[in-house]
Motif scaffolding. Structure first.
Motif, PDB file in Angstrom:
ATOM      1  N   ASP A 195     -38.077 -13.560  55.472  1.00 58.00           N
ATOM      2  CA  ASP A 195     -38.695 -12.259  55.218  1.00 58.00           C
ATOM      3  C   ASP A 195     -37.950 -11.092  55.845  1.00 58.00           C
ATOM      4  OD1 ASP A 195     -40.561 -13.728  53.890  1.00 58.00           O
ATOM      5  OD2 ASP A 195     -42.121 -13.573  55.435  1.00 58.00           O
ATOM      6  N   ASP A 196     -37.011 -11.381  56.731  1.00 55.61           N
ATOM      7  CA  ASP A 196     -36.253 -10.299  57.365  1.00 55.61           C
ATOM      8  C   ASP A 196     -35.007  -9.926  56.569  1.00 55.61           C
ATOM      9  OD1 ASP A 196     -38.061 -10.230  59.437  1.00 55.61           O
ATOM     10  OD2 ASP A 196     -36.875 -11.537  60.746  1.00 55.61           O
ATOM     11  N   TYR A 197     -34.873 -10.457  55.350  1.00 56.92           N
ATOM     12  CA  TYR A 197     -33.631 -10.284  54.600  1.00 56.92           C
ATOM     13  C   TYR A 197     -33.845  -9.585  53.259  1.00 56.92           C
ATOM     14  CZ  TYR A 197     -31.067 -13.235  57.847  1.00 56.92           C
ATOM     15  OH  TYR A 197     -30.463 -13.728  58.966  1.00 56.92           O
ATOM     16  N   THR A 198     -32.818  -8.871  52.841  1.00 55.50           N
ATOM     17  CA  THR A 198     -32.694  -8.359  51.485  1.00 55.50           C
ATOM     18  C   THR A 198     -31.770  -9.308  50.734  1.00 55.50           C
ATOM     19  OG1 THR A 198     -33.030  -6.061  52.124  1.00 55.50           O
ATOM     20  CG2 THR A 198     -31.841  -6.450  50.056  1.00 55.50           C
ATOM     21  N   ILE A 199     -32.059  -9.566  49.468  1.00 53.00           N
ATOM     22  CA  ILE A 199     -31.263 -10.497  48.677  1.00 53.00           C
ATOM     23  C   ILE A 199     -30.628  -9.770  47.494  1.00 53.00           C
ATOM     24  CG2 ILE A 199     -33.267 -11.230  47.309  1.00 53.00           C
ATOM     25  CD1 ILE A 199     -31.997 -14.047  47.226  1.00 53.00           C
ATOM     26  N   TYR A 200     -29.367 -10.101  47.236  1.00 53.40           N
ATOM     27  CA  TYR A 200     -28.640  -9.627  46.055  1.00 53.40           C
ATOM     28  C   TYR A 200     -28.272 -10.884  45.262  1.00 53.40           C
ATOM     29  CZ  TYR A 200     -28.171  -5.403  48.896  1.00 53.40           C
ATOM     30  OH  TYR A 200     -28.425  -4.292  49.682  1.00 53.40           O
ATOM     31  N   TRP A 201     -28.965 -11.117  44.163  1.00 52.79           N
ATOM     32  CA  TRP A 201     -28.845 -12.381  43.420  1.00 52.79           C
ATOM     33  C   TRP A 201     -28.245 -12.125  42.036  1.00 52.79           C
ATOM     34  CZ3 TRP A 201     -31.407 -13.915  38.836  1.00 52.79           C
ATOM     35  CH2 TRP A 201     -31.338 -15.287  38.526  1.00 52.79           C
ATOM     36  N   GLY A 202     -27.420 -13.066  41.590  1.00 57.44           N
ATOM     37  CA  GLY A 202     -26.867 -12.977  40.245  1.00 57.44           C
ATOM     38  C   GLY A 202     -26.628 -14.343  39.655  1.00 57.44           C
ATOM     39  N   ALA A 203     -26.845 -14.470  38.351  1.00 52.29           N
ATOM     40  CA  ALA A 203     -26.588 -15.715  37.629  1.00 52.29           C
ATOM     41  C   ALA A 203     -25.790 -15.409  36.367  1.00 52.29           C
ATOM     42  CB  ALA A 203     -27.901 -16.398  37.255  1.00 52.29           C
ATOM     43  N   TYR A 204     -24.968 -16.389  35.934  1.00 48.04           N
ATOM     44  CA  TYR A 204     -24.114 -16.229  34.743  1.00 48.04           C
ATOM     45  C   TYR A 204     -23.303 -14.936  34.830  1.00 48.04           C
ATOM     46  CZ  TYR A 204     -27.827 -19.411  33.144  1.00 48.04           C
ATOM     47  OH  TYR A 204     -28.747 -20.424  33.053  1.00 48.04           O
ATOM     48  N   LEU A 205     -22.770 -14.668  36.011  1.00 50.87           N
ATOM     49  CA  LEU A 205     -22.078 -13.401  36.257  1.00 50.87           C
ATOM     50  C   LEU A 205     -20.925 -13.198  35.282  1.00 50.87           C
ATOM     51  CD1 LEU A 205     -22.141 -13.708  40.106  1.00 50.87           C
ATOM     52  CD2 LEU A 205     -23.223 -11.855  38.825  1.00 50.87           C
ATOM     53  N   GLY A 206     -20.850 -12.004  34.728  1.00 52.43           N
ATOM     54  CA  GLY A 206     -19.771 -11.656  33.818  1.00 52.43           C
ATOM     55  C   GLY A 206     -19.959 -12.110  32.390  1.00 52.43           C
ATOM     56  N   MET A 239     -25.366 -21.249  36.912  1.00 52.80           N
ATOM     57  CA  MET A 239     -24.496 -20.989  38.056  1.00 52.80           C
ATOM     58  C   MET A 239     -24.933 -19.652  38.633  1.00 52.80           C
ATOM     59  SD  MET A 239     -20.678 -22.480  37.317  1.00 52.80           S
ATOM     60  CE  MET A 239     -20.209 -21.366  36.011  1.00 52.80           C
ATOM     61  N   ASP A 240     -25.430 -19.685  39.867  1.00 55.31           N
ATOM     62  CA  ASP A 240     -25.888 -18.450  40.496  1.00 55.31           C
ATOM     63  C   ASP A 240     -25.410 -18.383  41.938  1.00 55.31           C
ATOM     64  OD1 ASP A 240     -27.577 -20.496  41.334  1.00 55.31           O
ATOM     65  OD2 ASP A 240     -29.318 -19.184  41.535  1.00 55.31           O
ATOM     66  N   THR A 241     -25.398 -17.177  42.452  1.00 60.29           N
ATOM     67  CA  THR A 241     -24.896 -16.875  43.788  1.00 60.29           C
ATOM     68  C   THR A 241     -25.732 -15.734  44.341  1.00 60.29           C
ATOM     69  OG1 THR A 241     -22.668 -17.398  43.007  1.00 60.29           O
ATOM     70  CG2 THR A 241     -22.817 -16.253  45.112  1.00 60.29           C
ATOM     71  N   TYR A 242     -25.898 -15.714  45.657  1.00 62.37           N
ATOM     72  CA  TYR A 242     -26.590 -14.555  46.212  1.00 62.37           C
ATOM     73  C   TYR A 242     -26.093 -14.227  47.616  1.00 62.37           C
ATOM     74  CZ  TYR A 242     -29.794 -18.088  48.311  1.00 62.37           C
ATOM     75  OH  TYR A 242     -30.335 -19.151  48.981  1.00 62.37           O
ATOM     76  N   LEU A 243     -26.286 -12.965  47.966  1.00 68.00           N
ATOM     77  CA  LEU A 243     -25.978 -12.456  49.294  1.00 68.00           C
ATOM     78  C   LEU A 243     -27.290 -12.138  49.988  1.00 68.00           C
ATOM     79  CD1 LEU A 243     -24.189 -11.117  51.538  1.00 68.00           C
ATOM     80  CD2 LEU A 243     -24.259  -9.019  50.159  1.00 68.00           C
ATOM     81  N   LEU A 244     -27.462 -12.708  51.169  1.00 64.10           N
ATOM     82  CA  LEU A 244     -28.604 -12.375  52.024  1.00 64.10           C
ATOM     83  C   LEU A 244     -28.132 -11.419  53.109  1.00 64.10           C
ATOM     84  CD1 LEU A 244     -30.297 -15.849  52.632  1.00 64.10           C
ATOM     85  CD2 LEU A 244     -31.293 -13.931  51.383  1.00 64.10           C
ATOM     86  N   ARG A 245     -28.808 -10.304  53.262  1.00 66.64           N
ATOM     87  CA  ARG A 245     -28.441  -9.314  54.290  1.00 66.64           C
ATOM     88  C   ARG A 245     -29.667  -8.995  55.121  1.00 66.64           C
ATOM     89  NH1 ARG A 245     -24.455  -5.300  52.174  1.00 66.64           N
ATOM     90  NH2 ARG A 245     -23.090  -6.875  53.109  1.00 66.64           N
ATOM     91  N   ARG A 246     -29.535  -9.207  56.423  1.00 63.71           N
ATOM     92  CA  ARG A 246     -30.684  -8.945  57.297  1.00 63.71           C
ATOM     93  C   ARG A 246     -31.089  -7.480  57.203  1.00 63.71           C
ATOM     94  NH1 ARG A 246     -32.518 -12.048  61.457  1.00 63.71           N
ATOM     95  NH2 ARG A 246     -30.506 -13.134  61.638  1.00 63.71           N
TER      96      ARG A 246
END
Length: 253
Positions: A195-206, A239-246
């Motif tokens: 809960d302390d994180y912001t997420i930037y998620w993407g799937a099938y990028l491009g 295929m997905d990827t995400y960035l978690l940022r506190r």
């Protein structure tokens, strides 16, 4: 001496192909494709399109079927090692039988060959067995990580702070080990509860099926989980990827 190119082709957009990669495709005599079956046929089609656009005839395409992999066993590392060795045997057969002396062969690798891809380990395993000899070169590609941060218009790094690249399995076991964590191959939504994180998620990028969601995990986590499940059911793969940022805590003066 046979020559082998391991060419990164980007995360899904044909325009991700670099000039270096396009030149490498043009210099290839034989393209090796490992078919993962009907569910992932789109991944094969993109490779064929890139070869048709940038390859220089006369070239040949040699295909092998990807060995089945046990994705249910708790012995994950052993299962991956077994699958990789069987795949290496299939690739070794292609190189031995389809690539002539003084010819150049190529594997077109999704994303970047150095980011969670097995091709380089397979190439080294083939060379270690000593049944076929060749020289090889690696051509870097635009990774899913680079495509993700670009599409979300955010930086991968913050000033003076580390970034941790990991898998969903390890995130579930270890939790985030940095304020900024990039997660790949997460089938179980291991970000839920962070809960302390912001997420930037993407799937099938491009690709034309690209999905993007960002926001606090508390607000968008369930939505991402539902989108992922729906997309995987619809297409048969994801295929997905995400960035978690506190999320920065408010200053208390």
């Amino acid at each position: 001496m046979k020559r082998l190119l391991v060419i990164g082709i980007g995360a899904g957009d044909p325009d991700h192909l670099t000039l270096q990669a396009a030149k490498a495709i043009a210099a290839t005599d034989v393209f090796f494709i490992v078919d993962k079956g009907e569910a992932k046929h789109e991944l094969i089609e993109l490779r064929h399109e890139l070869i048709k656009e940038h390859g220089r005839p006369p070239y040949r395409i040699a295909e092998a079927r990807d060995p089945e992999r046990d994705r249910t066993t708790p012995a994950y590392t052993d299962a991956v090692a077994d699958w990789r060795s069987r795949r290496a045997l299939a690739c070794e057969t292609l190189i031995a039988e389809e690539l002539g002396e003084n010819q150049t062969g190529a594997f077109l690798v999704w994303g970047d060959p150095g980011v969670y891809d097995s091709t380089l380990a397979i190439v080294e395993e083939i060379l270690d067995r000593g049944n076929v000899s060749f020289d090889y070169e690696v051509i870097p590609g635009i990774s899913a990580v680079a495509a993700l941060t670009a599409r979300h218009r955010t930086s991968l790094t913050q000033v003076g702070r580390p970034v941790h690249l990991t898998t969903g399995r390890r995130l579930a076991e270890d939790g985030p080990t940095a304020d900024d964590t990039v997660v790949m191959l997460d089938a179980h939504s291991s970000y839920i509860g962070l809960d302390d994180y912001t997420i930037y998620w993407g799937a099938y990028l491009g690709t034309s099926d690209e999905l993007l969601v960002s926001g606090p995990v508390t607000e968008v986590g369930d939505r991402i989980r539902e989108l992922r499940a729906s997309a995987r059911t619809r297409k048969g793969w994801i295929m997905d990827t995400y960035l978690l940022r506190r999320t920065p805590r408010p200053r208390q003066d």
